[in-house]
Design an enzyme around this catalytic site. Structure first.
Site, PDB file in Angstrom:
ATOM      1  N   GLU A 144       0.824  -1.218   0.000  1.00 55.36           N
ATOM      2  CA  GLU A 144       0.000   0.000   0.000  1.00 55.36           C
ATOM      3  C   GLU A 144       0.854   1.262   0.000  1.00 55.36           C
ATOM      4  O   GLU A 144       0.372   2.344  -0.317  1.00 55.36           O
ATOM      5  CB  GLU A 144      -0.981  -0.033   1.181  1.00 55.36           C
ATOM      6  N   LYS A 171       3.257   3.361   7.253  1.00 58.86           N
ATOM      7  CA  LYS A 171       4.153   2.264   6.846  1.00 58.86           C
ATOM      8  C   LYS A 171       5.239   2.789   5.902  1.00 58.86           C
ATOM      9  O   LYS A 171       6.398   2.394   5.991  1.00 58.86           O
ATOM     10  CB  LYS A 171       3.361   1.131   6.162  1.00 58.86           C
ATOM     11  N   ASN A 196      -2.214  -8.059  -0.141  1.00 58.02           N
ATOM     12  CA  ASN A 196      -3.199  -8.478   0.870  1.00 58.02           C
ATOM     13  C   ASN A 196      -3.087  -9.965   1.196  1.00 58.02           C
ATOM     14  O   ASN A 196      -3.149 -10.797   0.287  1.00 58.02           O
ATOM     15  CB  ASN A 196      -4.622  -8.230   0.364  1.00 58.02           C
ATOM     16  N   PRO A 222     -21.023  -5.747   3.898  1.00 58.37           N
ATOM     17  CA  PRO A 222     -20.827  -4.362   3.451  1.00 58.37           C
ATOM     18  C   PRO A 222     -19.754  -4.267   2.371  1.00 58.37           C
ATOM     19  O   PRO A 222     -18.576  -4.462   2.651  1.00 58.37           O
ATOM     20  CB  PRO A 222     -20.388  -3.641   4.731  1.00 58.37           C
ATOM     21  N   ASP A 297     -18.555   4.492   0.204  1.00 54.36           N
ATOM     22  CA  ASP A 297     -17.174   4.104  -0.077  1.00 54.36           C
ATOM     23  C   ASP A 297     -16.242   4.563   1.036  1.00 54.36           C
ATOM     24  O   ASP A 297     -16.512   5.549   1.721  1.00 54.36           O
ATOM     25  CB  ASP A 297     -16.722   4.729  -1.416  1.00 54.36           C
TER      26      ASP A 297
HETATM   27  P1  NAD Z   1      -2.475  -7.607  12.895  1.00 51.40           P
HETATM   28  O1  NAD Z   1      -3.206  -6.329  13.149  1.00 51.40           O
HETATM   29  O2  NAD Z   1      -3.244  -8.874  12.778  1.00 51.40           O
HETATM   30  O3  NAD Z   1      -1.402  -7.831  14.077  1.00 51.40           O
HETATM   31  C1  NAD Z   1      -0.599  -6.795  14.572  1.00 51.40           C
HETATM   32  C2  NAD Z   1       0.025  -7.275  15.881  1.00 51.40           C
HETATM   33  O4  NAD Z   1       0.866  -6.213  16.372  1.00 51.40           O
HETATM   34  C3  NAD Z   1      -1.017  -7.566  16.978  1.00 51.40           C
HETATM   35  O5  NAD Z   1      -0.707  -8.778  17.608  1.00 51.40           O
HETATM   36  C4  NAD Z   1      -0.867  -6.399  17.940  1.00 51.40           C
HETATM   37  O6  NAD Z   1      -1.175  -6.727  19.274  1.00 51.40           O
HETATM   38  C5  NAD Z   1       0.606  -6.034  17.766  1.00 51.40           C
HETATM   39  N1  NAD Z   1       0.877  -4.624  18.108  1.00 51.40           N
HETATM   40  C6  NAD Z   1       0.182  -3.542  17.686  1.00 51.40           C
HETATM   41  N2  NAD Z   1       0.683  -2.417  18.247  1.00 51.40           N
HETATM   42  C7  NAD Z   1       1.734  -2.816  19.012  1.00 51.40           C
HETATM   43  C8  NAD Z   1       2.674  -2.119  19.835  1.00 51.40           C
HETATM   44  N3  NAD Z   1       2.610  -0.792  19.986  1.00 51.40           N
HETATM   45  N4  NAD Z   1       3.631  -2.824  20.467  1.00 51.40           N
HETATM   46  C9  NAD Z   1       3.699  -4.171  20.336  1.00 51.40           C
HETATM   47  N5  NAD Z   1       2.816  -4.889  19.589  1.00 51.40           N
HETATM   48  C10 NAD Z   1       1.858  -4.222  18.936  1.00 51.40           C
HETATM   49  O7  NAD Z   1      -1.575  -7.320  11.621  1.00 51.40           O
HETATM   50  P2  NAD Z   1      -1.169  -8.300  10.414  1.00 51.40           P
HETATM   51  O8  NAD Z   1      -2.228  -8.251   9.388  1.00 51.40           O
HETATM   52  O9  NAD Z   1      -0.720  -9.604  10.969  1.00 51.40           O
HETATM   53  O10 NAD Z   1       0.084  -7.509   9.841  1.00 51.40           O
HETATM   54  C11 NAD Z   1       1.383  -7.730  10.372  1.00 51.40           C
HETATM   55  C12 NAD Z   1       2.389  -6.872   9.631  1.00 51.40           C
HETATM   56  O11 NAD Z   1       2.356  -7.173   8.245  1.00 51.40           O
HETATM   57  C13 NAD Z   1       2.092  -5.364   9.737  1.00 51.40           C
HETATM   58  O12 NAD Z   1       3.320  -4.693   9.864  1.00 51.40           O
HETATM   59  C14 NAD Z   1       1.415  -5.027   8.416  1.00 51.40           C
HETATM   60  O13 NAD Z   1       1.660  -3.698   8.052  1.00 51.40           O
HETATM   61  C15 NAD Z   1       2.120  -6.011   7.487  1.00 51.40           C
HETATM   62  N6  NAD Z   1       1.329  -6.428   6.296  1.00 51.40           N
HETATM   63  C16 NAD Z   1       0.070  -6.928   6.455  1.00 51.40           C
HETATM   64  C17 NAD Z   1      -0.634  -7.359   5.330  1.00 51.40           C
HETATM   65  C18 NAD Z   1      -2.027  -7.955   5.455  1.00 51.40           C
HETATM   66  O14 NAD Z   1      -2.644  -8.241   4.427  1.00 51.40           O
HETATM   67  N7  NAD Z   1      -2.541  -8.198   6.637  1.00 51.40           N
HETATM   68  C19 NAD Z   1      -0.049  -7.267   4.073  1.00 51.40           C
HETATM   69  C20 NAD Z   1       1.245  -6.750   3.964  1.00 51.40           C
HETATM   70  C21 NAD Z   1       1.936  -6.349   5.094  1.00 51.40           C
HETATM   71  P1  TYD Z   2      -9.209  -4.820   3.848  1.00 54.59           P
HETATM   72  O1  TYD Z   2      -9.382  -6.266   4.124  1.00 54.59           O
HETATM   73  O2  TYD Z   2      -9.553  -3.818   4.891  1.00 54.59           O
HETATM   74  O3  TYD Z   2      -7.697  -4.619   3.353  1.00 54.59           O
HETATM   75  P2  TYD Z   2      -6.993  -3.303   2.697  1.00 54.59           P
HETATM   76  O4  TYD Z   2      -7.846  -2.123   2.903  1.00 54.59           O
HETATM   77  O5  TYD Z   2      -5.707  -3.218   3.481  1.00 54.59           O
HETATM   78  O6  TYD Z   2      -6.776  -3.637   1.246  1.00 54.59           O
HETATM   79  O7  TYD Z   2     -10.058  -4.459   2.564  1.00 54.59           O
HETATM   80  C1  TYD Z   2      -9.897  -5.145   1.334  1.00 54.59           C
HETATM   81  C2  TYD Z   2     -10.772  -4.463   0.305  1.00 54.59           C
HETATM   82  O8  TYD Z   2     -12.150  -4.688   0.670  1.00 54.59           O
HETATM   83  C3  TYD Z   2     -10.602  -2.951   0.238  1.00 54.59           C
HETATM   84  O9  TYD Z   2     -10.732  -2.534  -1.109  1.00 54.59           O
HETATM   85  C4  TYD Z   2     -11.749  -2.419   1.073  1.00 54.59           C
HETATM   86  C5  TYD Z   2     -12.843  -3.457   0.856  1.00 54.59           C
HETATM   87  N1  TYD Z   2     -13.763  -3.676   1.993  1.00 54.59           N
HETATM   88  C6  TYD Z   2     -15.150  -3.666   1.776  1.00 54.59           C
HETATM   89  O10 TYD Z   2     -15.628  -3.459   0.646  1.00 54.59           O
HETATM   90  N2  TYD Z   2     -15.962  -3.897   2.842  1.00 54.59           N
HETATM   91  C7  TYD Z   2     -15.477  -4.126   4.108  1.00 54.59           C
HETATM   92  O11 TYD Z   2     -16.287  -4.311   5.064  1.00 54.59           O
HETATM   93  C8  TYD Z   2     -14.067  -4.136   4.302  1.00 54.59           C
HETATM   94  C9  TYD Z   2     -13.485  -4.379   5.679  1.00 54.59           C
HETATM   95  C10 TYD Z   2     -13.250  -3.922   3.210  1.00 54.59           C
END
Ligand code: NAD
Ligand code: TYD
Length: 361
Positions: A144, A171, A196, A222, A297
């Protein structure tokens, strides 16, 4: 024995990283540091919590003094940094938490690593070799940061940063600071930017688990705007395999893009989930789709993300293992089977459990 710090290990992706490292590398001690925010859930790690090479520490990366003490105590050999505020919608409502954890928290970790890696205990100057003693600060980031694509094109590692939400801006900021520590202080850093993720243990505020939970409970699904926005979805375990590979074989100072080459419009994805759920729940064909509700949106909603992961594929030999349709079905099965995990979150029970268990320490 090397000691590796994994931050955010109680979250979605972090828990999969902790599990893989604890089980695969018995010669590593894995310390999982997590604040246990609303997104942190130790139930994600029940199967590893008793392993000898695993330790959990509850703490906040924003607390610089605590982080310095932790690094002095454990003298970490490596850091895999995942702790973050991760949900775009929450960042729109409350950006400050994102600035504090994602930016300030990352700087605290960088400073602490710099302090123990770059100087000898007697205050002598930096280790001359960036790779010294195999140390690594691996920062996990998101696609992102690159902003929003039109209908064509892909993000490469050379794409200019153009973040648009408070989440992606925080980020992007942390990525820049990580790179600055490489250039300025020789800190051995690596960054990856992933698309994602989906799979088991994802908090049900994100699109896929939210829809699974709502379909199950006959609640509206939604869909923001017209559902035309496109995301590139990757199976979380494929991301984690890439993290393992990059941590061990990636080149210091480099960035690697990770993606599934798997673009879906939100509306098509939600319909696909409805089809799978109709079958799994024994509902008539088309029944779950009736729950789809188009809503206002998201502010500043990025139209399309798509990752070119050619560098990672060519240089380190990584490729995604799972077809999306199969991965989605596996994910649905996991959420249906782990009803207790889901209900604990939706009822808020999981937070009470942590409070009782950890406040005493
Ligand atoms: P998540 O929200 O599921 O988990 C985040 C974790 O960080 C939680 O366990 C939370 O308790 C901990 N945390 C938050 N604030 C904290 C703090 N101040 N001190 C210590 N711990 C803290 O997130 P995720 O989806 O598992 O994402 C993990 C990493 O991967 C993030 O850095 C995110 O930016 C990156 N990332 C996520 C995605 C995705 O699709 N989910 C994709 C690319 C990169
Ligand atoms: P999300 O899972 O929040 O990931 P990100 O915003 O980091 O890509 O959302 C994925 C896509 O789905 C994004 O385009 C926003 C859309 N979205 C909905 O349409 N409805 C919802 O309730 C949520 C949470 C996301």
């Amino acid at each position: 024995m090397k000691t590796i710090l994994i931050t955010g290990g109680a979250g979605f992706i972090g828990s999969h990283v902790v599990r893989l490292f604890v089980k695969k590398y018995s010669d590593y001690k894995i310390v999982n540091l997590d604040k246990l925010t609303y997104a942190g859930n130790l139930a994600n790690l029940e199967d590893v919590e008793k392993e000898k090479n695993y330790e959990f520490v509850k703490g906040d990366i924003v607390d610089g003094e605590f982080i310095n003490t932790l690094f002095t105590k454990y003298k970490f050999d490596g850091v895999i940094h995942l702790a973050a505020e991760s949900h775009v919608d929450r960042s729109i409502v409350n950006p400050m938490d994102f600035i504090m954890t994602n930016i300030v928290g990352t700087v605290n970790l960088l400073n602490a690593a710099k302090n123990i890696w770059m100087e000898n205990m007697d205050g002598k100057p930096c280790l001359p070799d960036r790779q010294a003693a195999g140390r690594k600060f691996y920062h996990i980031s998101t696609d992102e940061v690159y902003g929003s694509l039109g209908k064509e094109g892909f993000f490469t590692e050379k794409t200019s940063y153009d973040p648009r939400s408070p989440y992606s801006a925080s980020k992007a900021s942390s990525d820049h600071i990580v790179r600055a520590y490489f250039h300025t202080y020789n800190l051995p850093v690596i960054i990856s930017n992933c698309s994602n993720n989906y799979g088991a243990n994802q908090f049900p505020e994100k699109l896929i688990p939210l829809c699974i939970n709502n379909i199950k409970n006959n609640k509206p699904l939604p869909v923001y705007g017209k559902g035309e926005n496109v995301r590139d979805w990757l199976w979380v375990e494929d991301h984690v395999n890439a993290i393992d590979l990059i941590y061990h074989s990636g080149k210091t100072g480099e960035t690697y893009n990770i993606g599934g080459n798997n673009e879906w419009k939100n509306i098509d994805l939600v319909k696909q989930l409805c089809r799978i759920m109709d079958i799994k729940l024994g509902r008539a064909k088309g029944e779950s789709e009736k729950l789809i509700t188009f809503v206002k949106d998201r502010a500043g909603h990025d139209l399309r993300y798509a990752i070119d992961s050619g560098k990672l594929q060519k240089e380190l030999g990584w490729s995604p293992s799972l077809q999306f349709e199969e991965g989605l079905e596996k994910t649905v099965d996991w959420y249906l089977k782990n009803e207790k995990w889901l209900n604990n979150i939706t009822s808020g029970e999981y937070q009470k459990y942590y409070d009782n268990q950890y406040v005493k320490r």
